[in-house]
Design an enzyme around this catalytic site. Structure first.
Site, PDB file in Angstrom:
ATOM      1  N   GLY A 806      28.124  32.156  50.479  1.00 60.62           N
ATOM      2  CA  GLY A 806      27.059  31.370  49.887  1.00 60.62           C
ATOM      3  C   GLY A 806      27.609  30.113  49.258  1.00 60.62           C
ATOM      4  O   GLY A 806      28.693  29.657  49.610  1.00 60.62           O
ATOM      5  N   ASP A 918      42.780  39.375  41.843  1.00 60.16           N
ATOM      6  CA  ASP A 918      42.570  38.185  42.672  1.00 60.16           C
ATOM      7  C   ASP A 918      42.816  36.912  41.872  1.00 60.16           C
ATOM      8  O   ASP A 918      42.081  35.932  41.987  1.00 60.16           O
ATOM      9  CB  ASP A 918      41.154  38.195  43.241  1.00 60.16           C
ATOM     10  CG  ASP A 918      41.011  37.266  44.452  1.00 60.16           C
ATOM     11  OD1 ASP A 918      42.038  36.957  45.084  1.00 60.16           O
ATOM     12  OD2 ASP A 918      39.889  36.854  44.754  1.00 60.16           O
TER      13      ASP A 918
END
EC number: 2.7.11.1
Length: 1770
Positions: A806, A918
């Site tokens: 997105g 991450d």
């Protein structure tokens, strides 16, 4: 300042005792411009001296340790150490509870010393001349003490408490007389301008608190304008409640906010519990004998036995799921008899004659129920039944935990969830009932008072036709509103409860007969209760029992004192009442049995009671005439659930009697978060009710969070902000937030753009506008909850960046004008790529971490049928990856700042059980203050590997994916397509086949992508399915080119340069990795396995994260997915095998920062993997590229596993040192150790902090340090630091509810089946918004329309009179439109085309059988992502408090004698084009001259290398994009409708740079010493100062001495403004610093020397010699620029005094304080001083110190001057 009943002699004696001597008055007409510097010193001395403030130190046992001389004078206690010790309890008047008020407060502080405590108490003043032997109230003094806990400097153990004591400022309570005159009690306010006296009923004033002052001003305006017609009433000022998003009159906002946030927090809790129940039901639906539950194996041998248990639990779970909150329904039978035309009160035999032809409700009968008190909240019969089933559920199976711990735990967890939901639903019902009663009572009072004022005006015109403005008119008091029964029993008053009376003891309350709008009496059911220890530990903001004497619980809100920003009651009203499940639920409708009452009685939940009042004699006692009653209000507490037996439960909040609220004792309170266990509430008759009464108290306690807490920290720099353009009348979003469970009483035209979300009303006689339009509807209808967040609530301005799933967009909320970053994720992509768990993980972690300084805040989340939306804090500085790309590499000073902030954030996450997994530069955002914030928690906790490539065994498929759709046992969620006509969560409103568990979408999506494989090329930033490869690499949001292609002069080999296709994608995307398509085509649903996996296995958040049950429920929601493990975890978790050349496993994402153990599949739960990533980031910050980068992921993996760091080649060691210090290199090497056990940080965070590279780092104040790089934001819509990456604006689709919109209302939102009803003769409503539109249209502006496709622009200005409003008209239903207010005060109104008078009450005409029941969001079709609705209520509540503070400041600033130039203008300046001007006339030069020569950097660490560029004043605590800032004045003011100092001008010609890449000029480093200043809270001090002025000037009994002092304060403020203006144009070479300095030095020679040196530097000095004097001056109301004090003071410690000043809300709570001492080390280690000077103080050192703080002050002055000038231009 003292009790009004003091005699003149006693008062004068008291003043003399306090040392207040008569001062010569200051001429009020003296010219400030002619005042010399000596005059300024004179006024400064006068303004700060003789402040009646005392210091009191108490031992922990209450023994007086030290008291100021003033204290000794007042109490008569000799300061003689040889005398016996004095205990504070011996000096306090009242009961034993009163005497123990300090001990209670001490206990509170011992449990939470992060708060300050405020106490009011009464003492008997020492005998004065002429008063010896006198025992009347003239010798009784009311004092207020605010104190903190002091700890020993060495042991850190609690030592004592320190209090600032002062005579209590004039308060509502100061006007209390004795009990005998209670009925005639009024509050009299005097306006210094026109000396108009207005009298308010005592209980009404107490309910409104500070708002009563504003309401008095409104009444004065009616009197001054001589309004004699209701239709000509002036328009009241409205303010937006950020929580429910309704406009309320400003005088009602504070009271409304308390209950509003309480209700919404309970709603959020209910939603979370409901989601957890759905998860639990999913577990039960697929549970087998071989299953495990939370790691425990099920040990039952009989399948039949297990099935019986599971069936019973499923039934229990379904009953709990189908429980809905109550709804408001009208008592139609009694509503007809409660209106004025019925000439009577149902509760007594007295009838009132209706002699008013203009009776408000007579004219508009359609609205009678709007102000009727007979509407009540009712559960549906099915909900009642389900509540009974849950509360009475008993397990028929006797299981021993030792025999079968797994099954026993399953039963316990299911039952606990079900009962928690019942408890929360009942609690919400109590809260809504309570709010409704308060609202109705206040509304009735407002109607009465306004009509009485109109009658006075009419009478004045008749009696004085020739002199309407004569003083005889204006001094005519309002007719007193009092009881018609003089023998009435004592009334129980509360600032948070309506009038209540005790059965057979308390009298009914009536309005005057001429008003005909009496507050309906609220009979109290008599319940005998004995307070227990648990009662004391668990306070409730609501009273619980009546007293045999007058109880005032809590004490009325007092006038804001000089040290307070918010009322104590409001600051500490965050407790969500916690009723037990077996609460007494009684409904009394004048013996009219309704369905709810009978059903409740039938199910045993409660019994209806009838406790009508009767008249009895008033008891009189001397004790009842004294003092302020008790108030104990604790700070925010966790919601806990009681696990005691039902028989031991009792209602802690409210009686379920809908006509009464049972008083509950809120005294003797200690802060705790454990649950309540009270004794059984036994129903008794009125004769026994006195057995349980409590004595009234003359003390009060309130707690205030210390400075730096969210309640009032950093308010200063918020003080001048405003929104740019915002919707005055807003598009209504979906019905409620965070979900809907109440009817929407709005007609279709009131929600023109979202008609599908508006349910038809069930009550044909009850309508209520969502926005009250006059003082008559003070409270918004509490049944119309705030809208569910929707993308239509936002204007999508521009894309920020684009990612794999997105994009991220910059958006502005239509209603408030706040800016946000909205992350939009496509559901189909998230499901297909197995990112469901990642999304849930990120959302859940951001919810619980939202208050952390290192996390990008999440403000809301919601979804529609196609997308997920995360509304986050907009951080305009971009990310570190962009910064590295633009600069090549960063100087060591920058890198050290970012690294320390990363270390602090990662360590805090680890302590809370969160592993990020991450970390990389793309996931580190830079805020507008230059600090780093973490984002993208999509891979946190659950681990990268399991979601990345886990192909589950066939037997371990997702629970949800394996549920057959047509299996009735699994039908627990309703299908999307059948969600319109039914109340989704009420099973009796639809059949079982409507509740299909919709999983077909997931299955089809799984099949669709089953055989697809993906690839990405360097030319495409979107994924393209191809059959050629199974590798997908996502490009970065921000890296448009190779990062090494920046301006770095390090010659990197080609192998270290990244190709476009190998760049990672943005931090703003939820996840940087996703699960590849599954290889086994037989497992079509296998890719759904992780949707129900937990974020981590057998781990949970630490308790310190869970501050409330709402967060606890979030935690449960996070981990409940892992309640059942159906198969062992796969053993093959490795991403890469170095020895396997034929492996077909491919990695996608960013491999450069993965730890070796992660690659090998061993480090999922090892937090050391984050420290490896930190080492990689540090390497890249300094050198510009990752340490293990290669052209392919496999090559990267090989390098990482080898542990060989790719250091750049330097010509010599000297060149290397320019880029990399030895300490930095050593730190990198120790962080990048392949073995996790040997890696730095394996033994704890301390070994990282102790590394030599971090020498001299203050780890406790990392985020308080000045940032090296501060983004230059030219416009709040500036996105120059972001790369678009091809992102484009797009249509986000309709909301989920809109799919079914046309079923009832047709294409345009109107039911075509009943359209003929629209021709009915219904009178058009007077449109408040149209009035505003007419006013706004007087200025020229560019019209702006809303984002609503169904709306059109109209100008209603010609159709409505200006500034005319009728009392009666405001009770009509009002169309809901949308409109903007543009910065220059103009605006347009956008409304639906169906806004027709003929359609005004269309919904009322819809037959009942055709109306929707309101749809509860509790059971909206649960998709893979759950409800996904979240609103950050803490931020919204803070915004409300900031708005209240602003209103108070504005109110005080309007008082006479207060010179104040500041206002609520925006910090963005006044430029019409929306650009921001840098302070100073040469702003443009400094900006353009500050460009970094990026192409030739010389990284030496020297500050001068990077230029000397002043920062802009757009700080993180004052920048306009900061959401929910207190300066966003979302208000409607009839007198000033223009928006002063808006953020962006109406033209908005200056927009953000349209280029995709950030401009190089944005990166500037203010490393010069001249620019290392911070913005302090000047405006906050000014606000507090202004408030302290007006508080005292409003006192009608103000002494002449005090008046002189306050005039001096005002003069000081005025002169300070002139000096600031002079400095603005003065030469930069000017030596004088013009600082106001307070010096405390006990040694005269040192005091003289420091004073003279400061004066020679141009400072104005006030010097004192003792700690008492220091406190007195510092709390006098004058804000000093600098305070200097010796460390060792006689009798008092300077450290303790500094803590007291900084941690209480005073004018100098943010003033820098410097220690002057020989004990340098002791002062420095105390960490309470801003600086330390070592004696003897040299002039050069003193000059440097003063210059340092003068520079800060100069920057503040420039900002203040710019903003003040901006105000004047408007």
């Amino acid at each position: 300042m003292f009790n009004r009943s003091n005699t003149a002699g006693g008062s004068q004696a008291m003043k003399e005792g306090l040392g207040i001597n008569k001062l010569s008055p200051i001429s009020s007409n003296s010219n400030p411009s002619s005042l010399t510097s000596s005059n300024y010193e004179k006024y400064l001395q006068l303004a700060t001296e003789k402040n009646p403030c005392m210091i009191l130190e108490l031992e922990l046992d209450g023994k007086v340790r030290y008291g100021s001389p003033q204290w000794n004078t007042i109490t008569g206690v000799a300061d003689d150490s040889g005398s016996s010790p004095t205990y504070i309890a011996d000096l306090i008047l009242g009961s034993d509870q009163d005497k123990g008020v300090f001990q209670k407060a001490t206990d509170m502080l011992l449990m939470n010393d992060d708060t300050s405590c405020t106490i009011t108490f009464k003492i008997k003043a020492a005998d004065y001349e002429g008063s010896a032997g006198c025992d009347d109230e003239s010798t009784i003094t009311t004092l207020e003490a605010r104190g903190i806990l002091i700890r020993d400097g060495h042991t850190q153990l609690p030592s004592h408490t320190m209090w600032i004591v002062k005579p209590r400022t004039n308060d509502w309570s100061d006007f209390y007389a004795n009990e005998d005159a209670q009925d005639d009690m009024v509050i009299q306010l005097s306006d210094n301008c026109d000396d108009i006296d207005i009298q308010l009923p005592e209980e009404f004033a107490k309910t409104l608190g500070f708002g009563a002052k504003i309401f008095v001003q409104y009444l004065k305006r009616i009197r001054l304008e001589m309004i004699i017609d209701e239709f000509n009433l002036p328009l009241p000022k409205m303010e937006l409640c950020r929580v429910c998003e309704n406009f309320v009159p400003v005088w009602w906002l504070e009271t409304h906010s308390q209950s509003c946030v309480c209700e919404h927090r309970t709603e959020s809790l209910i939603q979370l519990l409901h989601d957890n129940l759905l998860e639990q039901q999913a577990i039960l639906a697929n549970f087998t004998k071989d299953s495990e539950y939370k790691g425990s194996q099920i040990q039952v041998r009989s399948n039949n036995f297990l099935n019986q248990v599971l069936d019973s639990l499923r039934e229990l779970c379904q009953d709990a799921i189908d429980i809905n909150p109550s709804e408001m329904v009208p008592d139609l039978y009694h509503s007809l008899s409660t209106f004025p035309q019925d000439n009577g009160n149902n509760n007594n035999n007295n009838n009132n004659n209706n002699n008013n032809n203009n009776a408000l409700l007579d004219q508009f009968p359609i609205q009678k129920d709007t102000v009727s008190l007979n509407s009540y909240f009712q559960f549906s019969p099915r909900t009642n039944h389900n509540i009974q089933n849950v509360t009475s559920w008993q397990s028929r199976f006797f299981l021993n935990d030792d025999q079968d711990p797994g099954l026993a735990l399953l039963i316990h967890d299911t039952l606990d969830l079900a009962r928690k939901k019942v408890d929360a639903v009942l609690r919400l019902d109590n809260a809504m009932t309570y709010s409704l009663k308060i609202k109705n009572e206040v509304n009735n009072y407002v109607v009465q008072l306004i009509r009485e004022q109109i009658e006075i005006n009419k009478h004045a015109i008749l009696t004085h036709p020739m002199n309407l403005r004569s003083s005889s008119i204006f001094h005519s008091p309002l007719p007193q509103i009092h009881s018609q029964q003089p023998e009435a029993e004592n009334l129980i008053y509360s600032s948070s409860t309506p009038l209540q009376v005790q059965h057979d003891q308390c009298a009914s309350f009536e309005a005057p007969s001429k008003s005909h709008l009496e507050p309906i009496p609220f009979p109290v059911s008599s319940i005998e209760e004995t307070p227990t220890a648990n009662d004391i530990r668990h306070p409730s903001p609501l009273p619980r029992s009546c007293s045999n004497t007058v109880m005032k619980l809590p004490t009325p809100r007092r006038k804001l004192d000089s040290n307070g920003l918010f009322s104590d009651a409001y600051l500490n009203a965050d407790i969500i009442p916690n009723p037990s499940i077996e609460s007494t639920i009684s409904i009394d409708r004048d013996n009219n049995t309704n369905s709810r009452g009978s059903s409740m009685k039938q199910y045993g939940i409660g019994e209806a009671t009838d406790s009508r009042t009767s008249n009895s004699e008033r008891p009189s006692s001397s004790s009842s005439r004294l003092g302020i009653r008790s108030r104990s209000i604790t700070p925010r507490q966790k919601i806990e659930y009681s696990h005691v037996d039902n028989d031991d439960r009792t209602n802690e909040m409210l009686s379920r009697d809908k006509d009464s609220l049972q008083p509950q004792p809120s005294v003797d309170t200690t802060i705790t978060s454990s649950t309540q266990a009270t004794t059984t509430g036994t129903k008794t008759n009125s004769n026994n009710s006195t057995n349980s009464v409590l004595p009234k108290l003359m003390t009060s306690i309130s707690l205030t969070p210390r400075r730096g807490s969210p309640s009032f920290g950093n308010l200063a720099s918020h003080s001048m902000q405003q929104t740019n353009s915002f919707k005055l009348i807003h598009d209504k979003s979906p019905i409620s937030s965070p979900f809907t469970f109440s009817k929407d009483f709005l007609t279709p035209e009131q929600h023109p753009s979202n008609i599908a979300r508006t349910d038809s009303i069930n009550n044909a006689m009850l309508t209520s506008p969502n926005m009250p339009l006059s003082p008559l509807l003070l409270a918004t209808n509490q049944t119309v909850k705030s809208p569910t967040p929707s993308i239509k609530d936002y204007d999508i301005l521009k894309p920020i960046s684009k990612g794999a799933y997105g994009s991220v967009y910059l958006a502005r909320k239509k209603l408030t004008g706040d800016y946000f970053a909205i992350k939009v994720l496509r559901k189909s992509d998230m499901i297909a790529k197995n990112q469901v768990t990642n999304v849930k993980s990120e959302r859940a972690i951001m919810m619980v971490q939202s208050d952390k300084p290192y996390v990008a805040r999440l403000f809301a989340s919601f979804q529609n049928k196609d997308n997920l939306f995360l509304v986050m804090e907009y951080l305009p500085g971009g990310d570190l990856a962009t910064l590295i790309k633009m600069m090549g590499y960063l100087p060591d000073q920058w890198a050290k700042q970012y690294l320390t902030e990363i270390v602090v954030g990662v360590n805090d996450m680890h302590q809370n059980g969160i592993i990020h997994h991450d970390l990389k530069p793309e996931n580190l955002l830079i805020d507008n203050a230059g600090h780093v914030k973490l984002t993208d928690f999509g891979l946190s906790r659950a681990g990268l590997i399991r979601r990345h490539k886990f192909v589950p065994h066939k037997s371990s498929l997702s629970i949800s994916s394996t549920l057959p759709i047509d299996n009735p046992a699994n039908n627990f969620t309703m299908n999307n397509n059948n969600s319109n006509h039914s109340q989704l969560s009420t099973p009796d409103s639809f059949t079982s086949d409507h509740k299909q568990y919709n999983r077909s979408k997931k299955s089809s999506l799984g099949q669709q992508y089953e055989h697809s494989e993906y690839s990405s090329t360097s030319n495409s930033h979107s994924m393209t399915p191809t059959p050629s490869t199974n590798t997908v690499v996502y490009p970065s949001y921000y890296r448009g080119k190779d990062r090494s292609h920046g301006s770095s002069n390090i010659d990197l080999p080609a192998s270290l340069r990244r190709s476009e296709s190998q760049l990672s994608f943005s931090l703003l995307d939820i996840s940087r990795s996703s699960t590849p398509p599954l290889a086994n085509p037989t497992n079509s649903n296998a890719n759904n396995i992780m949707r129900r996996k937990s974020l981590t296995e057998n781990k949970s958040f630490s308790n310190d994260l869970l501050s409330s049950d709402a967060i606890a429920a979030t935690n449960t929601n996070i981990n409940s997915n892992n309640n059942i493990s159906l198969s062992p975890a796969p053993s093959d978790l490795a991403l890469f095998y170095p020895d396997d050349s034929k492996q077909n496993k491919k990695f996608f994402g960013t491999p450069d920062y993965l730890a070796p153990e992660t690659i090998e599949g061993k480090g999922e739960d090892n937090k050391q993997c984050d420290w490896w990533s930190v080492g990689c980031i540090f390497f890249e910050l300094l050198l510009g590229y990752p340490p293990f980068h290669a052209e392919t992921p496999d090559a990267v993996f090989k390098k990482i596993l080898s542990g060989v760091i790719q250091w750049p080649e330097f010509k010599n060691e000297e060149e290397e040192r320019e880029f990399l210090t030895p300490e930095a290199k050593d730190l990198i090497e120790k962080l990048l150790v392949v073995d996790p056990a040997k890696r730095l940080g394996a033994k704890g965070i301390q070994e990282i902090k102790d590394h030599p590279y971090f020498k001299n780092v203050d780890w406790d104040h990392v985020y308080d340090e000045e940032a090296s790089f501060v983004p230059t934001i030219d416009n709040p819509e500036d996105t120059d630091y972001f790369d678009l990456r091809g992102a484009e604006l797009q249509d986000f689709g309709d909301d989920i509810e809109n799919d079914n919109a046309n079923i009832l209302f047709g294409k345009h939102g109107i039911n075509t089946d009943v359209s003929e009803l629209s021709a009915a003769n219904l009178s058009p409503p007077l449109n408040h918004k149209n009035i505003l539109s007419r006013k706004l249209s007087m200025s020229n502006t560019t019209n702006r329309s809303s984002n609503n496709s169904n709306s059109s622009v109209h100008d209603f200005g010609a159709h409505t009179p200006v500034n005319k409003l009728s009392i009666a008209s405001v009770l009509e239903s009002v169309p809901q439109e949308t409109g903007y207010i543009t910065p220059n005060g103009t605006g347009t109104t956008t409304t639906s085309a169906k806004n027709s008078p003929n359609l005004k009450n269309l919904s009322l005409a819809i037959p009942p059988h055709m109306r929707d029941r309101r749809s509860s969001k509790l059971n909206d079709s649960q998709t893979e992502f759950g409800s996904f609705n979240f609103r950050n209520l803490s931020a919204l509540d803070k915004a409300n408090k900031d708005a209240i503070n602003r209103l108070k400041s504005e109110h005080f600033s309007e008082q006479p004698g207060v010179h104040r130039r500041t206002s609520s203008a925006s910090l963005m300046g006044s430029s019409s084009d929306g650009s921001v001007s840098t302070p100073g006339s040469n702003a443009s030069n400094t900006t353009s001259g500050g460009k970094l020569k990026i192409h030739k950097p010389t990284i030496s660490g020297s500050p001068s290398t990077f230029g000397t560029f002043p920062k802009t004043f757009l700080r993180s605590d004052s920048f306009s994009t900061r959401s929910y800032s207190p300066e966003r004045s979302i208000s409607i003011d009839s007198s000033t409708l223009s928006r002063k100092g808006s953020i962006i001008g109406d033209n908005q010609q200056t927009t953000a740079n349209s280029s995709d890449s950030p401009t190089m000029t944005k990166f500037k480093s203010p490393l010069s010493p001249a620019n290392t200043t911070t913005v302090s809270s000047y405006f906050s001090r000014q606000r507090v100062l202004s408030k302290s002025f007006s508080q005292r000037t409003n006192s009608s009994d103000l002494s002449a001495e005090e008046s002189d002092r306050l005039q001096a304060i005002s003069r000081v403020n005025s002169l300070r403004n002139r000096r600031r203006s002079g400095r603005k144009s003065s030469s930069t070479s000017e030596i004088g610093y013009h600082m106001d300095v307070l010096v405390c030095e006990p040694i005269p020679i040192h005091r003289y020397r420091v004073t003279k040196d400061l004066e020679n530097l141009g400072c104005t000095v006030v010097s004192v010699g003792a700690g008492d004097e220091l406190v007195s001056r510092a709390t006098s109301g004058v804000s000093f620029d600098l305070i200097m004090t010796a460390l060792k003071l006689p009798k008092l410690g300077a450290i303790d005094i500094v803590q007291l000043l900084k941690q209480t809300n005073g004018a100098n709570s943010t003033t820098p304080i410097v220690a002057i001492t020989n004990y340098f080390q002791e002062a420095a280690t105390s960490r309470v001083f801003d600086d330390v000077l070592e004696k003897p103080v040299k002039l050069d050192e003193l000059k440097k110190l003063v210059a340092k703080y003068a520079l800060k002050k100069s920057q503040e002055d420039e900002e203040h001057t710019i903003l003040s000038d901006s105000d004047e231009t408007h």
